[in-house]
Motif scaffolding. Structure first.
Motif, PDB file in Angstrom:
ATOM      1  N   VAL A  76       0.764  -1.105  -0.021  1.00 45.04           N
ATOM      2  CA  VAL A  76       0.010  -0.059   0.010  1.00 45.04           C
ATOM      3  C   VAL A  76       0.763   1.192   0.065  1.00 45.04           C
ATOM      4  O   VAL A  76       0.758   2.300  -0.713  1.00 45.04           O
ATOM      5  CB  VAL A  76      -0.999  -0.039   1.240  1.00 45.04           C
ATOM      6  CG1 VAL A  76      -1.731   1.157   1.189  1.00 45.04           C
ATOM      7  CG2 VAL A  76      -2.018  -1.281   1.075  1.00 45.04           C
ATOM      8  N   LYS A  77       1.874   1.436   0.863  1.00 49.66           N
ATOM      9  CA  LYS A  77       2.823   2.456   0.871  1.00 49.66           C
ATOM     10  C   LYS A  77       3.400   2.510  -0.669  1.00 49.66           C
ATOM     11  O   LYS A  77       3.451   3.786  -0.977  1.00 49.66           O
ATOM     12  CB  LYS A  77       3.946   2.124   1.792  1.00 49.66           C
ATOM     13  CG  LYS A  77       4.965   3.020   1.920  1.00 49.66           C
ATOM     14  CD  LYS A  77       6.207   2.709   2.754  1.00 49.66           C
ATOM     15  CE  LYS A  77       7.024   1.455   2.171  1.00 49.66           C
ATOM     16  NZ  LYS A  77       7.991   0.909   2.916  1.00 49.66           N
ATOM     17  N   GLU A  78       3.902   1.659  -1.242  1.00 46.07           N
ATOM     18  CA  GLU A  78       4.604   1.942  -2.504  1.00 46.07           C
ATOM     19  C   GLU A  78       3.581   2.239  -3.496  1.00 46.07           C
ATOM     20  O   GLU A  78       3.893   3.000  -4.399  1.00 46.07           O
ATOM     21  CB  GLU A  78       5.190   0.486  -2.957  1.00 46.07           C
ATOM     22  CG  GLU A  78       6.416   0.167  -2.106  1.00 46.07           C
ATOM     23  CD  GLU A  78       7.507   1.258  -2.178  1.00 46.07           C
ATOM     24  OE1 GLU A  78       7.694   1.932  -3.137  1.00 46.07           O
ATOM     25  OE2 GLU A  78       8.385   1.287  -0.882  1.00 46.07           O
ATOM     26  N   ALA A  79       2.363   1.868  -3.220  1.00 41.77           N
ATOM     27  CA  ALA A  79       1.157   2.039  -4.382  1.00 41.77           C
ATOM     28  C   ALA A  79       0.808   3.616  -4.178  1.00 41.77           C
ATOM     29  O   ALA A  79       0.770   4.301  -5.105  1.00 41.77           O
ATOM     30  CB  ALA A  79      -0.185   1.126  -4.012  1.00 41.77           C
ATOM     31  N   LEU A  80       0.724   3.927  -2.885  1.00 46.02           N
ATOM     32  CA  LEU A  80       0.357   5.558  -2.640  1.00 46.02           C
ATOM     33  C   LEU A  80       1.821   6.363  -3.427  1.00 46.02           C
ATOM     34  O   LEU A  80       1.099   7.366  -3.868  1.00 46.02           O
ATOM     35  CB  LEU A  80       0.282   5.886  -1.025  1.00 46.02           C
ATOM     36  CG  LEU A  80      -1.154   5.193  -0.546  1.00 46.02           C
ATOM     37  CD1 LEU A  80      -0.841   5.425   1.121  1.00 46.02           C
ATOM     38  CD2 LEU A  80      -2.259   5.995  -0.986  1.00 46.02           C
ATOM     39  N   ALA A  81       2.857   6.071  -3.021  1.00 51.26           N
ATOM     40  CA  ALA A  81       4.023   6.690  -3.440  1.00 51.26           C
ATOM     41  C   ALA A  81       3.787   6.927  -5.248  1.00 51.26           C
ATOM     42  O   ALA A  81       4.165   7.862  -5.639  1.00 51.26           O
ATOM     43  CB  ALA A  81       5.128   6.147  -3.038  1.00 51.26           C
ATOM     44  N   SER A  82       3.538   5.630  -5.784  1.00 49.45           N
ATOM     45  CA  SER A  82       3.339   5.803  -7.066  1.00 49.45           C
ATOM     46  C   SER A  82       2.125   6.590  -7.669  1.00 49.45           C
ATOM     47  O   SER A  82       2.623   7.329  -8.651  1.00 49.45           O
ATOM     48  CB  SER A  82       3.375   4.063  -7.687  1.00 49.45           C
ATOM     49  OG  SER A  82       3.169   4.201  -8.982  1.00 49.45           O
ATOM     50  N   TRP A  83       0.966   6.408  -7.247  1.00 45.15           N
ATOM     51  CA  TRP A  83       0.049   7.361  -7.458  1.00 45.15           C
ATOM     52  C   TRP A  83       0.290   8.749  -7.614  1.00 45.15           C
ATOM     53  O   TRP A  83      -0.138   9.455  -8.351  1.00 45.15           O
ATOM     54  CB  TRP A  83      -1.253   7.002  -6.722  1.00 45.15           C
ATOM     55  CG  TRP A  83      -1.770   5.719  -6.592  1.00 45.15           C
ATOM     56  CD1 TRP A  83      -1.662   4.691  -7.575  1.00 45.15           C
ATOM     57  CD2 TRP A  83      -2.765   5.224  -5.674  1.00 45.15           C
ATOM     58  NE1 TRP A  83      -2.307   3.675  -7.394  1.00 45.15           N
ATOM     59  CE2 TRP A  83      -3.140   3.750  -6.418  1.00 45.15           C
ATOM     60  CE3 TRP A  83      -3.420   5.394  -4.790  1.00 45.15           C
ATOM     61  CZ2 TRP A  83      -4.086   2.961  -5.656  1.00 45.15           C
ATOM     62  CZ3 TRP A  83      -4.210   4.490  -3.977  1.00 45.15           C
ATOM     63  CH2 TRP A  83      -4.544   3.378  -4.716  1.00 45.15           C
ATOM     64  N   LEU A  84       0.916   9.180  -6.284  1.00 46.34           N
ATOM     65  CA  LEU A  84       1.373  10.425  -6.185  1.00 46.34           C
ATOM     66  C   LEU A  84       2.248  11.104  -7.174  1.00 46.34           C
ATOM     67  O   LEU A  84       2.059  12.182  -7.789  1.00 46.34           O
ATOM     68  CB  LEU A  84       1.629  10.908  -4.680  1.00 46.34           C
ATOM     69  CG  LEU A  84       0.788  10.685  -3.684  1.00 46.34           C
ATOM     70  CD1 LEU A  84       1.260  10.409  -2.120  1.00 46.34           C
ATOM     71  CD2 LEU A  84      -0.052  12.062  -3.567  1.00 46.34           C
ATOM     72  N   SER A  85       3.338  10.342  -7.348  1.00 44.82           N
ATOM     73  CA  SER A  85       4.235  10.683  -8.299  1.00 44.82           C
ATOM     74  C   SER A  85       3.513  10.571  -9.638  1.00 44.82           C
ATOM     75  O   SER A  85       3.776  11.721 -10.565  1.00 44.82           O
ATOM     76  CB  SER A  85       5.374   9.601  -8.410  1.00 44.82           C
ATOM     77  OG  SER A  85       5.864   9.757  -7.199  1.00 44.82           O
ATOM     78  N   GLU A  86       2.868   9.569 -10.132  1.00 44.15           N
ATOM     79  CA  GLU A  86       2.135   9.831 -11.388  1.00 44.15           C
ATOM     80  C   GLU A  86       1.120  11.272 -11.592  1.00 44.15           C
ATOM     81  O   GLU A  86       0.968  11.702 -12.562  1.00 44.15           O
ATOM     82  CB  GLU A  86       1.211   8.720 -11.694  1.00 44.15           C
ATOM     83  CG  GLU A  86       2.018   7.451 -11.777  1.00 44.15           C
ATOM     84  CD  GLU A  86       1.096   6.167 -11.901  1.00 44.15           C
ATOM     85  OE1 GLU A  86      -0.238   6.194 -11.793  1.00 44.15           O
ATOM     86  OE2 GLU A  86       1.464   5.148 -12.018  1.00 44.15           O
ATOM     87  N   TRP A  87       0.578  11.549 -10.296  1.00 43.52           N
ATOM     88  CA  TRP A  87      -0.421  12.703 -10.270  1.00 43.52           C
ATOM     89  C   TRP A  87       0.370  14.072 -10.316  1.00 43.52           C
ATOM     90  O   TRP A  87      -0.243  15.161 -10.439  1.00 43.52           O
ATOM     91  CB  TRP A  87      -1.193  12.671  -9.199  1.00 43.52           C
ATOM     92  CG  TRP A  87      -2.194  11.621  -9.272  1.00 43.52           C
ATOM     93  CD1 TRP A  87      -2.738  10.925 -10.141  1.00 43.52           C
ATOM     94  CD2 TRP A  87      -2.594  10.674  -8.099  1.00 43.52           C
ATOM     95  NE1 TRP A  87      -3.482   9.823 -10.004  1.00 43.52           N
ATOM     96  CE2 TRP A  87      -3.538   9.874  -8.497  1.00 43.52           C
ATOM     97  CE3 TRP A  87      -2.870  11.074  -6.747  1.00 43.52           C
ATOM     98  CZ2 TRP A  87      -4.258   8.944  -7.749  1.00 43.52           C
ATOM     99  CZ3 TRP A  87      -3.369  10.379  -5.959  1.00 43.52           C
ATOM    100  CH2 TRP A  87      -4.511   9.218  -6.310  1.00 43.52           C
ATOM    101  N   GLY A  88       1.738  14.039 -10.204  1.00 44.11           N
ATOM    102  CA  GLY A  88       2.418  15.083 -10.347  1.00 44.11           C
ATOM    103  C   GLY A  88       3.102  15.676  -9.005  1.00 44.11           C
ATOM    104  O   GLY A  88       3.733  16.763  -8.881  1.00 44.11           O
ATOM    105  N   TRP A  89       3.029  14.870  -7.950  1.00 50.10           N
ATOM    106  CA  TRP A  89       3.371  15.208  -6.729  1.00 50.10           C
ATOM    107  C   TRP A  89       4.698  14.224  -6.281  1.00 50.10           C
ATOM    108  O   TRP A  89       4.452  12.964  -5.696  1.00 50.10           O
ATOM    109  CB  TRP A  89       2.582  15.271  -5.628  1.00 50.10           C
ATOM    110  CG  TRP A  89       1.415  16.416  -6.004  1.00 50.10           C
ATOM    111  CD1 TRP A  89       1.660  17.658  -6.059  1.00 50.10           C
ATOM    112  CD2 TRP A  89       0.131  16.231  -6.177  1.00 50.10           C
ATOM    113  NE1 TRP A  89       0.577  18.190  -6.356  1.00 50.10           N
ATOM    114  CE2 TRP A  89      -0.409  17.577  -6.500  1.00 50.10           C
ATOM    115  CE3 TRP A  89      -0.593  15.124  -6.249  1.00 50.10           C
ATOM    116  CZ2 TRP A  89      -1.915  17.557  -6.783  1.00 50.10           C
ATOM    117  CZ3 TRP A  89      -1.939  15.077  -6.430  1.00 50.10           C
ATOM    118  CH2 TRP A  89      -2.634  16.569  -6.857  1.00 50.10           C
TER     119      TRP A  89
END
Length: 202
Positions: A76-89
């Motif tokens: 879950v931690k890695e998924a959140l970090a990946s989502w945020l990076s894809e969204w521009g943060w």
């Protein structure tokens, strides 16, 4: 073990363990201990579980030093970090939050505390945001309390515990149940942040 076309085959050892559990046969040898190891993020010391294993292998599903909870938490931690990076943060994981760290009240008190959070990112509207992931097993907790607690209460209790530990603004507790249900704070976070995400990235 054979698999359907396009699917990754299940390792023989994993398949054998699953079949033994399904058949209620002994999985672990008598007297065996857990060999899971985790690394302290601050001291880098290797911490071994060494709990006595039950015959059915249930410990592996809940061992915090490398069992199911840790794998789910890290995923879950890695998924959140990946989502945020894809969204521009761009997000970074395993960060020390200095504003929640605590020094010893006096020499030798041993009450110092290092706040080690799962994910950190910066949003133009919210500033620095820290996220702490928590994966709970609502069914197991409910069973312990005679089914007086629902999965939602378990998640809400975990959220309160985290905010008590890390008081003040800047923290999002991303709590979810092993069954896939999200805590209210996690849902509110996603709803709130979606307004800053481009439509084609949602």
């Amino acid at each position: 073990m054979d698999s359907s076309e396009g699917q990754e085959p299940l390792a023989d050892q994993v398949a054998q363990c699953a079949l033994r559990r399904k058949s209620r046969l002994q999985v672990c040898n008598p007297g065996a201990t857990c060999h899971n190891v985790t690394v302290d993020p601050i001291t880098k010391a290797r911490l071994r579980c060494e709990c006595k294993l039950d015959a059915n292998g249930d410990h592996a599903l809940k061992c915090p030093k490398g069992g199911g909870p840790k794998h789910r938490h890290d995923a879950v931690k890695e998924a959140l970090a990946s989502w945020l990076s894809e969204w521009g943060w761009p997000a970074i994981t395993e960060q020390v939050a200095m504003n929640w760290c605590k020094k010893e009240s006096h020499p030798g008190a041993k009450d110092a505390f290092t706040a080690f959070l799962d994910v950190k990112y910066t949003n133009e509207a919210m500033g620095d945001v820290y996220m702490d992931v928590s994966v709970t097993d609502g069914a197991a907790q409910a069973a312990k309390t005679g089914y007086r607690s629902s999965w939602l209460r378990v998640l809400e209790r975990r959220q309160k515990e985290k905010h008590k530990k890390y008081p003040g603004p800047g923290l999002t507790v991303f709590a979810l149940d092993v069954g896939g249900r999200w805590g209210r704070e996690a849902e509110a976070w996603l709803k709130g942040i979606s307004q800053y995400i481009d439509q084609d990235k949602r």
